[in-house]
Structures are given as C-alpha cells and as structure tokens.
Design a protein around this motif. Structure first.
Motif, PDB file in Angstrom:
ATOM      1  N   GLY A  18       0.838  -1.196   0.000  1.00  0.00           N
ATOM      2  CA  GLY A  18       0.000   0.000   0.000  1.00  0.00           C
ATOM      3  C   GLY A  18       0.870   1.241   0.000  1.00  0.00           C
ATOM      4  N   PRO A  19       0.298   2.385  -0.314  1.00  0.00           N
ATOM      5  CA  PRO A  19       1.083   3.613  -0.378  1.00  0.00           C
ATOM      6  C   PRO A  19       1.598   4.030   0.999  1.00  0.00           C
ATOM      7  CG  PRO A  19      -1.254   4.115  -0.523  1.00  0.00           C
ATOM      8  CD  PRO A  19      -1.132   2.621  -0.588  1.00  0.00           C
ATOM      9  N   ILE A  20       2.704   4.748   1.015  1.00  0.00           N
ATOM     10  CA  ILE A  20       3.195   5.347   2.249  1.00  0.00           C
ATOM     11  C   ILE A  20       2.169   6.371   2.710  1.00  0.00           C
ATOM     12  CG2 ILE A  20       4.968   6.846   3.245  1.00  0.00           C
ATOM     13  CD1 ILE A  20       6.945   5.531   1.245  1.00  0.00           C
ATOM     14  N   THR A  21       1.709   6.219   3.935  1.00  0.00           N
ATOM     15  CA  THR A  21       0.650   7.084   4.449  1.00  0.00           C
ATOM     16  C   THR A  21       1.229   8.106   5.409  1.00  0.00           C
ATOM     17  OG1 THR A  21      -0.960   5.286   4.228  1.00  0.00           O
ATOM     18  CG2 THR A  21      -1.557   7.135   5.655  1.00  0.00           C
ATOM     19  N   ILE A  22       1.012   9.356   5.068  1.00  0.00           N
ATOM     20  CA  ILE A  22       1.608  10.479   5.803  1.00  0.00           C
ATOM     21  C   ILE A  22       0.578  11.135   6.697  1.00  0.00           C
ATOM     22  CG2 ILE A  22       2.631  12.779   5.544  1.00  0.00           C
ATOM     23  CD1 ILE A  22       3.783  11.810   2.859  1.00  0.00           C
ATOM     24  N   GLY A  23       0.991  11.432   7.904  1.00  0.00           N
ATOM     25  CA  GLY A  23       0.213  12.285   8.790  1.00  0.00           C
ATOM     26  C   GLY A  23       0.882  13.650   8.823  1.00  0.00           C
ATOM     27  N   LEU A  24       0.117  14.682   8.621  1.00  0.00           N
ATOM     28  CA  LEU A  24       0.666  16.033   8.525  1.00  0.00           C
ATOM     29  C   LEU A  24       0.163  16.895   9.674  1.00  0.00           C
ATOM     30  CD1 LEU A  24       2.165  18.294   6.900  1.00  0.00           C
ATOM     31  CD2 LEU A  24      -0.006  18.669   5.691  1.00  0.00           C
ATOM     32  N   ALA A  25       1.090  17.530  10.379  1.00  0.00           N
ATOM     33  CA  ALA A  25       0.723  18.458  11.450  1.00  0.00           C
ATOM     34  C   ALA A  25       0.920  19.876  10.944  1.00  0.00           C
ATOM     35  CB  ALA A  25       1.579  18.217  12.687  1.00  0.00           C
ATOM     36  N   GLY A  26      -0.179  20.583  10.716  1.00  0.00           N
ATOM     37  CA  GLY A  26      -0.100  21.954  10.239  1.00  0.00           C
ATOM     38  C   GLY A  26      -0.471  22.081   8.777  1.00  0.00           C
ATOM     39  N   ALA A  27      -1.411  22.983   8.488  1.00  0.00           N
ATOM     40  CA  ALA A  27      -1.843  23.199   7.097  1.00  0.00           C
ATOM     41  C   ALA A  27      -1.756  24.681   6.748  1.00  0.00           C
ATOM     42  CB  ALA A  27      -3.257  22.673   6.882  1.00  0.00           C
ATOM     43  N   GLY A  28      -0.654  25.284   7.147  1.00  0.00           N
ATOM     44  CA  GLY A  28      -0.386  26.656   6.737  1.00  0.00           C
ATOM     45  C   GLY A  28       0.172  26.667   5.328  1.00  0.00           C
ATOM     46  N   GLN A  29       1.006  27.648   5.031  1.00  0.00           N
ATOM     47  CA  GLN A  29       1.567  27.747   3.681  1.00  0.00           C
ATOM     48  C   GLN A  29       2.340  26.486   3.303  1.00  0.00           C
ATOM     49  OE1 GLN A  29       5.036  30.247   3.002  1.00  0.00           O
ATOM     50  NE2 GLN A  29       4.037  31.175   1.237  1.00  0.00           N
ATOM     51  N   MET A  30       3.252  26.060   4.167  1.00  0.00           N
ATOM     52  CA  MET A  30       4.076  24.888   3.870  1.00  0.00           C
ATOM     53  C   MET A  30       3.234  23.615   3.871  1.00  0.00           C
ATOM     54  SD  MET A  30       7.152  25.903   3.315  1.00  0.00           S
ATOM     55  CE  MET A  30       8.310  27.222   3.668  1.00  0.00           C
ATOM     56  N   GLY A  31       2.373  23.474   4.866  1.00  0.00           N
ATOM     57  CA  GLY A  31       1.542  22.282   4.940  1.00  0.00           C
ATOM     58  C   GLY A  31       0.645  22.124   3.735  1.00  0.00           C
ATOM     59  N   THR A  32       0.065  23.219   3.274  1.00  0.00           N
ATOM     60  CA  THR A  32      -0.782  23.171   2.078  1.00  0.00           C
ATOM     61  C   THR A  32       0.012  22.708   0.865  1.00  0.00           C
ATOM     62  OG1 THR A  32      -2.269  24.892   2.902  1.00  0.00           O
ATOM     63  CG2 THR A  32      -2.228  24.545   0.519  1.00  0.00           C
ATOM     64  N   ASP A  33       1.229  23.230   0.720  1.00  0.00           N
ATOM     65  CA  ASP A  33       2.093  22.784  -0.376  1.00  0.00           C
ATOM     66  C   ASP A  33       2.307  21.277  -0.326  1.00  0.00           C
ATOM     67  OD1 ASP A  33       2.410  25.401  -1.204  1.00  0.00           O
ATOM     68  OD2 ASP A  33       4.410  25.648  -0.351  1.00  0.00           O
ATOM     69  N   ILE A  34       2.559  20.766   0.868  1.00  0.00           N
ATOM     70  CA  ILE A  34       2.829  19.337   1.032  1.00  0.00           C
ATOM     71  C   ILE A  34       1.620  18.507   0.625  1.00  0.00           C
ATOM     72  CG2 ILE A  34       3.258  17.538   2.757  1.00  0.00           C
ATOM     73  CD1 ILE A  34       4.987  19.691   4.242  1.00  0.00           C
TER      74      ILE A  34
END
Length: 341
Positions: A18-34
């Motif tokens: 299965g795909p690598i599953t990422i948990g993201l902390a923060g959805a500001g400018q950088m987080g949105t890019d990610i």
C-alpha cells in the motif's frame, strides 16, 4: 536527493504494502504545499491532517484535488484509522490522535512552533512512527536529544528535504565523497539584512503572500538564515567564522574568491565555516566552497569551467522548500532507500 529508480520503487512498495501514508501536522503555507505535492506523487498519500483551523486543512485537501466527500472529520485515533482504511483523508484538531493513529507510517511536523513541535515529535516517536521535522527552530535547539530518542524508539528522525540545510548537506556530502576540502557552505539570502524589521511593518506583505508576519520577518531580519546555518553547523561541524557570519554581497561568480582564506584574498580567518551571501545570483540556491591543490584535479576543474581554483563553488541553484519534503517522508518509510539523518 532521490535516485532515478525512486518513483518506481515507491510504486513497487505501494503494490506490495500500500502507499506510504503520511500524517501532517499543520496546514499553513508549507503544509498546504505538502498536501498538494503528495497528491501528485506515486506511491504516497496524505492519511490525516491535524490543524487548529480545520477549514484550512479541508481547503488544502480540496486544492490538491480531493473530493469533499473524501475529507472527513476525526475526533480520535480510531476515527483517523477508519478514514484511512476507507481511502479518505481525516482532518483532526487533535495532535495526540494524529501521533497515535495506527494506519499512519510517517508524520511531517509543519507546525512552525518549536515547543509544540518538540513535544509532538517525542509523542510521535513513542508511538513508533518516523518523524520529518520541517521545524528547523526545534531541530537546532533540541535535535540531538530528539535524534537519540528516535534511536531508542527504532524510528527515523530527520530534517526535511527541500529546506536549505538539507539541500546544502547534499552538496557537502557530494564534495566530501570526492575528497574535496570544505572551505565554506551556506545559502543565498534573497534580500538585504534588516535586523530591525518588526512584524507589524510586514502584515500587509505577509497577508499577500499567505504567510505569518512573524515568519516573514524571520527571513528579512536574518534570524531564519542564522537558524539554518546553525542546523548545518550542528550536522557538519562547520562553524561561523565571526559572530553573525560575514554575509558578503558576493555574486555567484565571486563566491569562491570571497568566502576563502584572507591570505588568498578572501574574508575568512579559517577554513570550514558556514556563511551566506546576499550577492546577485546566489539566492535561492545553496553552495559549498571547496578546495583542491592537486594539479591534475585543478586542471580538470578549470577545464570544466567550474572556476579558476584552487577554490571552487559547488552550487545548487534551487531549493523547492515544502515541495521536496515528501521525499524525506518516503525515505524514512521505505526499506529500499537509505535512511536520512
């Protein structure tokens, strides 16, 4: 830097596990890019986003092309796991839930808060997950301790690809592998140093650039550059030559003749330093000034138009900041790639 088979290996892993599953902390400018970039990458997916402003996380997922029906609210770790199992993206306000969710392979900290980031990283590692720190402020303060805690937990703690320290370390490693002597390494600063800059004076520009005014001022007043150079220093043993560094206005063509020892016409009191330049053509790149004295190597480097010697500039003309960060998450999770710092 990913090798040519990277994308193929990610797809192969996805087919088997299965795909690598990422948990993201923060959805500001950088987080949105990610969030947007991961949606374009093979063999990877965003499983959950933790954000104190849930709408920002939802907006990031929508911008990345996900259907609104595939974005669900999660109040705890079990909710996150259920969402991931259903192929959806969980949005939560609870960092603890993100850290403990079982279906997440690796977490990226894009909070931008050193205190929160540190405590969060410790919790992530205690839950057996790899952590990518897009939080240089936390790393330079307590990174050595966090690295040791990761070792104890059997997980990877790493800085973020695309950030200038990581990009600089790539070319330092390249130069060292070839046996070159490292004279200086650093980055281009894309604006003059203004040490008295205050957030209140940059609110309008920050809003136009979808940035926090305090973060924008970090770039203007030199503190971000200093933080990044500390990260390089901690990782390599290179040190500032003078307090605050020199920060010359050397252009790309002049770098090797300026950031070199004084006895050779430069400004340095010693070899093996970190520094930056505000000269034309350097930003947004990173550089490493190397030395070779062997006549055959000098002849070849000069013939290849690298410079005039004995000092040469090895240069990477770009860093893709947040867009490269998922590569670190992939490396941390994948068994076929070398684990980073």
């Amino acid at each position: 830097m990913a090798h040519p088979q990277f994308a193929a290996e990610l797809l192969q892993r996805a087919e088997k596990q299965g795909p690598i599953t990422i948990g993201l902390a923060g959805a500001g400018q950088m987080g949105t890019d990610i969030v947007v970039q991961v949606a374009l990458m093979p063999g990877m997916r965003i499983g959950a986003i933790s954000e104190v402003r849930p709408q920002a996380a939802t907006d990031a997922a929508l911008l990345a092309g996900h259907d609104r029906s595939d974005i669900v609210h999660a109040g705890n770790a079990a909710d996150i796991d259920r969402a991931i199992e259903a192929g959806k993206i969980a949005v939560t306000e609870d960092l603890h839930a993100l850290a403990s969710a079982g279906r997440i392979d690796v977490i990226i900290d894009a909070t931008g808060n050193p205190n929160i980031g540190t405590l969060f990283a410790l919790e992530v590692m205690k839950n057996g997950k790899h952590i990518v720190m897009l939080n240089v402020e936390a790393d330079i303060t307590i990174g050595r301790f966090l690295k040791e805690e990761a070792r104890k937990a059997g997980v990877v703690y790493t800085g973020a690809a695309g950030d200038e320290p990581a990009c600089t370390l790539e070319i330092i490693g390249f130069a060292k592998s070839l046996g070159f002597n490292i004279i200086a390494a650093g980055k281009g600063k894309n604006n003059p140093l203004k040490i008295d800059a205050m957030p209140a004076d940059y609110e309008k520009e920050a809003a136009e650039r979808n940035m926090n005014a305090r973060m924008l001022v970090e770039f203007v007043d030199g503190s971000k550059t200093a933080i990044e150079m500390v990260a390089i220093a901690n990782a390599t043993g290179l040190v500032p030559d003078v307090p605050g560094m020199h920060g010359p206005t050397a252009t790309l063509e002049e770098l090797a003749s300026v950031l070199c020892p004084r006895e050779d016409g430069g400004v340095l009191h010693r070899k093996g330093v970190v520094d930056y330049s505000i000269g034309k053509g350097v930003a947004p790149g990173v550089f490493c000034i190397i030395e070779t004295r062997h006549p055959r190597v000098l002849e070849r480097m000069i013939d290849l138009k690298v410079g005039k010697g004995p000092y040469f500039t090895i240069f990477r003309p770009y860093h893709l900041t947040s867009l490269e960060v998922p590569l670190s998450a992939a490396r941390a999770s994948s068994q076929v790639m070398a684990k980073p710092r």
